[in-house]
Design an enzyme around this catalytic site. Structure first.
Site, PDB file in Angstrom:
ATOM      1  N   ILE A 334       0.842  -1.204   0.000  1.00 51.55           N
ATOM      2  CA  ILE A 334       0.000   0.000   0.000  1.00 51.55           C
ATOM      3  C   ILE A 334       0.879   1.257   0.000  1.00 51.55           C
ATOM      4  O   ILE A 334       0.537   2.268  -0.605  1.00 51.55           O
ATOM      5  CB  ILE A 334      -0.979  -0.045   1.208  1.00 51.55           C
ATOM      6  CG1 ILE A 334      -2.030  -1.142   0.974  1.00 51.55           C
ATOM      7  CG2 ILE A 334      -1.650   1.319   1.429  1.00 51.55           C
ATOM      8  CD1 ILE A 334      -2.882  -1.481   2.168  1.00 51.55           C
ATOM      9  N   GLY A 336       3.651   1.465  -1.520  1.00 54.92           N
ATOM     10  CA  GLY A 336       4.394   1.538  -2.788  1.00 54.92           C
ATOM     11  C   GLY A 336       5.886   1.633  -2.531  1.00 54.92           C
ATOM     12  O   GLY A 336       6.407   1.010  -1.595  1.00 54.92           O
ATOM     13  N   GLU A 360      11.600 -19.804  18.537  1.00 51.37           N
ATOM     14  CA  GLU A 360      10.677 -20.445  19.500  1.00 51.37           C
ATOM     15  C   GLU A 360       9.869 -21.558  18.828  1.00 51.37           C
ATOM     16  O   GLU A 360       8.704 -21.775  19.150  1.00 51.37           O
ATOM     17  CB  GLU A 360       9.731 -19.424  20.138  1.00 51.37           C
ATOM     18  CG  GLU A 360      10.396 -18.473  21.103  1.00 51.37           C
ATOM     19  CD  GLU A 360      10.917 -19.118  22.382  1.00 51.37           C
ATOM     20  OE1 GLU A 360      10.339 -20.129  22.815  1.00 51.37           O
ATOM     21  OE2 GLU A 360      11.909 -18.606  22.919  1.00 51.37           O
TER      22      GLU A 360
HETATM   23  C1  LIG Z   1      17.320 -14.117  14.918  1.00 51.60           C
HETATM   24  C2  LIG Z   1      17.310 -15.416  15.654  1.00 51.60           C
HETATM   25  C3  LIG Z   1      17.408 -15.414  17.037  1.00 51.60           C
HETATM   26  C4  LIG Z   1      17.440 -16.633  17.741  1.00 51.60           C
HETATM   27  N1  LIG Z   1      17.601 -16.601  19.112  1.00 51.60           N
HETATM   28  C5  LIG Z   1      17.873 -17.764  19.761  1.00 51.60           C
HETATM   29  C6  LIG Z   1      18.263 -17.762  21.145  1.00 51.60           C
HETATM   30  O1  LIG Z   1      18.292 -16.721  21.814  1.00 51.60           O
HETATM   31  N2  LIG Z   1      18.614 -18.941  21.721  1.00 51.60           N
HETATM   32  C7  LIG Z   1      18.573 -20.119  21.042  1.00 51.60           C
HETATM   33  O2  LIG Z   1      18.898 -21.141  21.621  1.00 51.60           O
HETATM   34  N3  LIG Z   1      18.175 -20.166  19.741  1.00 51.60           N
HETATM   35  C8  LIG Z   1      17.844 -19.017  19.087  1.00 51.60           C
HETATM   36  N4  LIG Z   1      17.484 -19.035  17.749  1.00 51.60           N
HETATM   37  C9  LIG Z   1      17.459 -20.316  17.041  1.00 51.60           C
HETATM   38  C10 LIG Z   1      16.075 -20.735  16.583  1.00 51.60           C
HETATM   39  O3  LIG Z   1      15.303 -21.165  17.667  1.00 51.60           O
HETATM   40  C11 LIG Z   1      16.298 -21.813  15.502  1.00 51.60           C
HETATM   41  O4  LIG Z   1      16.798 -21.156  14.360  1.00 51.60           O
HETATM   42  C12 LIG Z   1      15.023 -22.569  15.173  1.00 51.60           C
HETATM   43  O5  LIG Z   1      14.617 -23.372  16.259  1.00 51.60           O
HETATM   44  C13 LIG Z   1      15.199 -23.457  13.929  1.00 51.60           C
HETATM   45  O6  LIG Z   1      16.366 -24.200  14.005  1.00 51.60           O
HETATM   46  P1  LIG Z   1      17.387 -24.210  12.749  1.00 51.60           P
HETATM   47  O7  LIG Z   1      17.676 -22.794  12.407  1.00 51.60           O
HETATM   48  O8  LIG Z   1      18.543 -25.065  13.090  1.00 51.60           O
HETATM   49  O9  LIG Z   1      16.588 -24.813  11.559  1.00 51.60           O
HETATM   50  P2  LIG Z   1      16.312 -26.434  11.255  1.00 51.60           P
HETATM   51  O10 LIG Z   1      15.912 -27.047  12.507  1.00 51.60           O
HETATM   52  O11 LIG Z   1      17.569 -26.906  10.587  1.00 51.60           O
HETATM   53  O12 LIG Z   1      15.154 -26.312  10.261  1.00 51.60           O
HETATM   54  C14 LIG Z   1      15.304 -26.048   8.862  1.00 51.60           C
HETATM   55  C15 LIG Z   1      13.940 -26.241   8.208  1.00 51.60           C
HETATM   56  O13 LIG Z   1      13.498 -27.598   8.386  1.00 51.60           O
HETATM   57  C16 LIG Z   1      12.233 -27.597   9.006  1.00 51.60           C
HETATM   58  N5  LIG Z   1      12.108 -28.766   9.860  1.00 51.60           N
HETATM   59  C17 LIG Z   1      12.926 -29.175  10.859  1.00 51.60           C
HETATM   60  N6  LIG Z   1      12.455 -30.295  11.433  1.00 51.60           N
HETATM   61  C18 LIG Z   1      11.298 -30.586  10.804  1.00 51.60           C
HETATM   62  C19 LIG Z   1      10.323 -31.618  10.933  1.00 51.60           C
HETATM   63  N7  LIG Z   1      10.435 -32.562  11.883  1.00 51.60           N
HETATM   64  N8  LIG Z   1       9.266 -31.622  10.089  1.00 51.60           N
HETATM   65  C20 LIG Z   1       9.135 -30.650   9.154  1.00 51.60           C
HETATM   66  N9  LIG Z   1      10.009 -29.645   8.986  1.00 51.60           N
HETATM   67  C21 LIG Z   1      11.074 -29.618   9.793  1.00 51.60           C
HETATM   68  C22 LIG Z   1      12.173 -26.304   9.794  1.00 51.60           C
HETATM   69  O14 LIG Z   1      10.838 -25.926  10.101  1.00 51.60           O
HETATM   70  C23 LIG Z   1      12.849 -25.371   8.828  1.00 51.60           C
HETATM   71  O15 LIG Z   1      11.947 -24.964   7.846  1.00 51.60           O
HETATM   72  C24 LIG Z   1      17.368 -17.841  17.030  1.00 51.60           C
HETATM   73  C25 LIG Z   1      17.239 -17.835  15.646  1.00 51.60           C
HETATM   74  C26 LIG Z   1      17.220 -16.633  14.959  1.00 51.60           C
HETATM   75  C27 LIG Z   1      17.121 -16.659  13.460  1.00 51.60           C
END
Ligand SMILES: Cc1cc2nc3c(=O)[nH]c(=O)nc-3n(C[C@H](O)[C@H](O)[C@H](O)COP(=O)(O)OP(=O)(O)OC[C@H]3O[C@@H](n4cnc5c(N)ncnc54)[C@H](O)[C@@H]3O)c2cc1C
Length: 391
Positions: A334, A336, A360
């Site tokens: 909206i 643009g 989370e």
């Molecule tokens: C900006 C930011 C701040 C954060 N802060 C914190 C923090 O303070 N402390 C902390 O501990 N963590 C923190 N995190 C981590 C965050 O909780 C994780 O990134 C998140 O839980 C996903 O884990 P991953 O990145 O390893 O992705 P993966 O677990 O590798 O997932 C990759 C993809 O696979 C999918 N996937 C995984 N398992 C399955 C399944 N069984 N079925 C279907 N799909 C699946 C996921 O949904 C995702 O799309 C933060 C992340 C970010 C980006």
């Protein structure tokens, strides 16, 4: 059925709004300079203490604001309007710190509640994300304490915090440790530049032979997952509340822009394609706010079934974070070209709301929780709270 806010809830909402409006003035500085200067942190700390909204999740006897989940959701919804995650400067200690022993409480929790120290939570690792069972960080027992080796990623507030709550594998199972950031062997290796510009960073840390005394085990050996998991309901509801606040701010701005911006000799709000985006956004916000309030209220009822509320909080987080993502996408549209300019809050919110579908527990993990509840226990998760109370 009474949907009125109580006078106390109204008062909390207006206090939170007042604080939010004060904090809004630091948003552009935060975006431009990738964070805020120490003197601004001091100003904000004072403002938070004056508002009485410090540590809203902690009991009053320890110095927190002692709010119910519903009250916390009302406050978080207002704070969620802020860009730059400035809402995170209104500190809310990790709930796991409730498991502190009286000695730990004095050293760690009380100073965090007062805003004198800051905690951060380190669970995620390169090989342990959605599946935290795959822990590679190990705490090995030695005389008088533990030696920790491993790596943690994405530690939000890790740059600013004084200590971390760290999840490590032990011979007794996954356990939480209170780890001071300045201990020998703790190294902040990399501060990634993420899509958003948050007031705090999310660094990566390594731990090489880091010694912590026995007195720094938090909540008992082997309790790490259970403690971490036990707060998901609250944390996910707070994400739902904040994303709704963010979406509402976006829609307010987009609505005001639509009625004042003229193209083809008329306000763009007169075009039905724009009206459709405004209407769909109103639907996304109204429905998600109502549901998040419902589940927050249920979480406050002692008789409520905890597993059902856990699944309902997953519904709230999944639905509100995805809906808010849709809303802010429309708001950018909206506006643009201006919607693509970092000086405009809708642009910042667009980037910032993305992570709410990842942290989370990703959207996929929320879907797994909801489906698991449906398959194991039927459709009770759809029940309205009064049905449970009436039974
Ligand atoms: C900006 C930011 C701040 C954060 N802060 C914190 C923090 O303070 N402390 C902390 O501990 N963590 C923190 N995190 C981590 C965050 O909780 C994780 O990134 C998140 O839980 C996903 O884990 P991953 O990145 O390893 O992705 P993966 O677990 O590798 O997932 C990759 C993809 O696979 C999918 N996937 C995984 N398992 C399955 C399944 N069984 N079925 C279907 N799909 C699946 C996921 O949904 C995702 O799309 C933060 C992340 C970010 C980006």
């Amino acid at each position: 059925m009474d949907f009125h806010y109580t006078p106390r809830q109204l008062e909390l909402r207006s206090k939170a709004r007042e604080l939010t409006e004060y904090l809004e003035k630091f948003e552009v500085d935060c975006e431009t300079n990738n964070g805020l200067a120490p003197d601004v942190h001091d100003l904000v700390r004072k403002a938070v203490l004056e508002s009485g909204l410090q540590a809203i999740n902690m009991p009053r006897e320890w110095g927190g604001a002692g709010l119910t989940i519903t009250e916390q959701a009302i406050v978080q919804e207002q704070l969620g309007r802020l860009t730059g995650a400035i809402w995170d400067m209104v500190w809310r200690p990790a709930n796991a710190l409730r498991f502190c022993t009286p000695e730990q409480r004095e050293k760690y929790l009380i100073p965090v509640i007062k805003g004198e120290r800051r905690d951060c939570y380190a669970v995620t690792e390169p090989e342990a994300g959605s599946d935290p069972q795959n822990l590679m960080t190990i705490a090995s027992k030695v005389d008088g304490g533990w030696v920790i080796n491993g790596e943690k990623w994405f530690v939000t507030v890790g740059d600013h915090a004084d200590f971390m709550i760290l999840l490590a594998a032990t011979e007794y199972g996954p356990s939480l440790f209170l780890v001071e950031k300045d201990l020998p062997g703790v190294r902040m290796e990399r501060v990634p530049r993420f899509m958003h510009t948050f007031v705090y960073e999310h660094p990566e840390f390594t731990f090489t032979d880091v010694f912590v005394p026995d007195s720094n085990v938090l909540g008992g050996l082997g309790q790490g997952y259970d403690i971490t998991r036990s707060w998901f309901t609250e944390e996910r509801l707070m994400i739902a509340a904040r994303t709704i606040g963010a979406a509402e701010r976006g829609l307010e701005l987009a609505r005001d822009w639509a009625v004042t911006r003229h193209q083809f000799g008329q306000p763009i709000a007169s075009f039905q394609l724009i009206q459709g985006m405004l209407a769909d956004s109103a639907v996304d916000i109204a429905v998600n706010r109502a549901y998040t309030h419902q589940v927050a209220w249920e979480a406050d009822q002692p008789a409520t079934d905890r597993k059902t509320v856990h699944a309902k909080a997953a519904i709230a987080k999944l639905s509100a974070s995805e809906a808010s993502g849709r809303v802010i996408d429309r708001c950018v549209q909206i506006f643009g070209g201006r919607g693509y300019d970092r000086a405009y809050p809708v642009e910042r919110l667009y980037r910032e709301l993305r992570v709410d579908r990842i942290w989370e527990g990703t959207s996929e993990i929320q879907r797994i929780i909801i489906a698991g509840e449906l398959i194991k226990r039927g459709i009770g998760v759809l029940s309205f709270p009064t049905e449970a109370v009436a039974r």
